[in-house]
Design a protein around this motif. Structure first.
Motif, short mmCIF file in Angstrom:
data_model
loop_
_atom_site.label_atom_id
_atom_site.label_comp_id
_atom_site.label_asym_id
_atom_site.label_seq_id
_atom_site.Cartn_x
_atom_site.Cartn_y
_atom_site.Cartn_z
N ILE A 212 0.79 -1.05 0.26
CA ILE A 212 0.02 -0.07 -0.03
C ILE A 212 0.92 1.07 -0.04
N PRO A 213 0.70 2.30 -0.86
CA PRO A 213 1.52 3.43 -1.11
C PRO A 213 1.47 4.28 0.41
N PHE A 214 2.70 4.60 0.90
CA PHE A 214 2.48 5.26 2.01
C PHE A 214 3.67 6.07 2.27
N ARG A 215 3.43 7.36 3.29
CA ARG A 215 4.85 7.75 3.60
C ARG A 215 4.84 7.93 5.00
N LEU A 216 5.91 7.83 5.69
CA LEU A 216 6.10 7.84 7.23
C LEU A 216 6.37 9.25 7.82
#
Ligand code: MRU
Length: 345
Positions: A212-216
């Motif tokens: 799942i595309p994400f940014r922390l």
């Protein structure tokens, strides 16, 4: 076999907990993401240690683990009531822990005059049922919650509410999964979740695993990212929800609620009915766990504050119902004013 192939499963779903042949296989979440390390626990004391030290954590997951822990008590011929007491005392905020233990104790009471083997079999059946129901509830919540999101949604989330925090699939994270499966999720922003870093260590691990595309982001970036108009919704889990909808969740959730309200962004709380505490009217009655200061001053053994720095480390906060746009349970989407009885249809 790779580390990933060794992950336990239940009813076809990756699960952090599995009961097998007189023991619990537990994925040690304190070792993630660096190591995928399974623990084999055969004593109730080991179950209590694992919950207290957050080797397993997340409200539904600790309830399920405690349920299996009482099966171990029966396996070992331990007294059930003291075993239940020791498990209940591990963490105070998540009501799912008490809820699962009470379900197991009801089975125990119903088998008082029956042979130990019958009791043991009945306890195992009930623990499996609690586990299976949790996965089923999560899948329902996923479907209900995904409908709240616009196509191409960008969502902010906190802590870890995924398979790791539950019997499998996840609560708020389950909504992300369902929305991703439906092709309506563009991006997830995951708060790192100081001080125990469930977002950085666990949610990022699950988001990677599930592609799942994400940014922390650091927790303190939440206001800025909302002000930039990048967030369509905030999704959070819960550890205990009062009848009026006040919801306890990981420390920082209240902060996100205030910010979301300010920016006109909906905050959705996603939790099974086992998280609703039908005995309390409001969040004022929710016990908040305080954890050791070393989690702040020396996270994961690295000193980042001067020696003997005084601390205060509440692990949860309570988001007032007025900041929650909807509460999603397995029975559907509940809107304010909340009057939660745990029996919503
Ligand atoms: O301290 P933790 O990691 O057990 O806290 C977990 C959370 O706050 C989760 O959001 C909550 O338990 C819901 S998990 C489905």
């Amino acid at each position: 076999m790779t580390d990933m192939e060794r992950l336990p499963s239940f009813n076809g779903e990756f699960a952090p907990i599995a009961y097998r042949d007189g023991g619990i296989d537990l994925l040690d979440q304190t070792k993630l993401p660096g190591q995928v390390q399974m623990l084999r626990i055969t004593q109730v004391s080991g179950v209590a240690e694992a919950i207290r030290h957050m080797r397993v954590r997340g409200a539904p997951a600790i309830g399920i683990t405690a349920a299996y822990g009482l099966v171990l008590a029966a396996d070992n011929g331990d007294e059930i009531i003291p075993a239940a007491g020791s498990l209940r005392a591990t963490r105070p905020t998540a009501v799912n822990l008490t809820w699962a233990i009470e379900r197991m104790l009801a089975i125990f009471r119903g088998h008082k005059d029956k042979p130990l083997l019958d009791l043991r079999a009945a306890l195992l059946t009930e623990a499996h049922r609690i586990h299976a129901e949790d996965i089923g509830a999560n899948r329902c919540m996923g479907r209900h919650g995904a409908e709240l999101l616009p196509p191409g949604a960008t969502v902010l989330t906190i802590c870890n509410t995924g398979a790791l925090a539950t019997g499998g699939y996840g609560t708020a994270y389950g909504v992300l999964r369902a929305a991703h499966e439906q092709g309506r999720l563009e991006l997830v922003y995951a708060c790192e979740t100081r001080p125990f870093l469930q977002g950085a260590r666990l949610t990022a691990w699950e988001l990677k695993k599930d592609e799942i595309p994400f940014r922390l982001i650091v927790d303190s970036a939440a206001a800025y990212i909302m002000s930039a108009g990048k967030i369509d919704a905030v999704l959070a889990g819960a550890d205990r929800i009062a009848q009026n909808g006040d919801s306890a969740n990981k420390i920082g959730t209240y902060c996100l609620g205030v910010l979301a309200h300010h920016h006109g962004i909906p905050l959705y709380v996603v939790a099974p009915r086992s998280t609703i505490d039908t005995t309390i009217a409001s969040g004022e009655e929710i016990p908040i766990e305080e954890r050791p200061g070393q989690e702040i001053t020396a996270p994961f053994g690295i000193n980042i504050a001067p020696a003997d720095t005084p601390t205060w480390n509440p692990a949860f906060d309570v988001t007032p119902a007025s900041l929650i746009a909807a509460i999603v349970t397995e029975t559907g989407v509940h809107r304010p004013p909340y009057r939660l009885t745990g029996k919503e249809r």
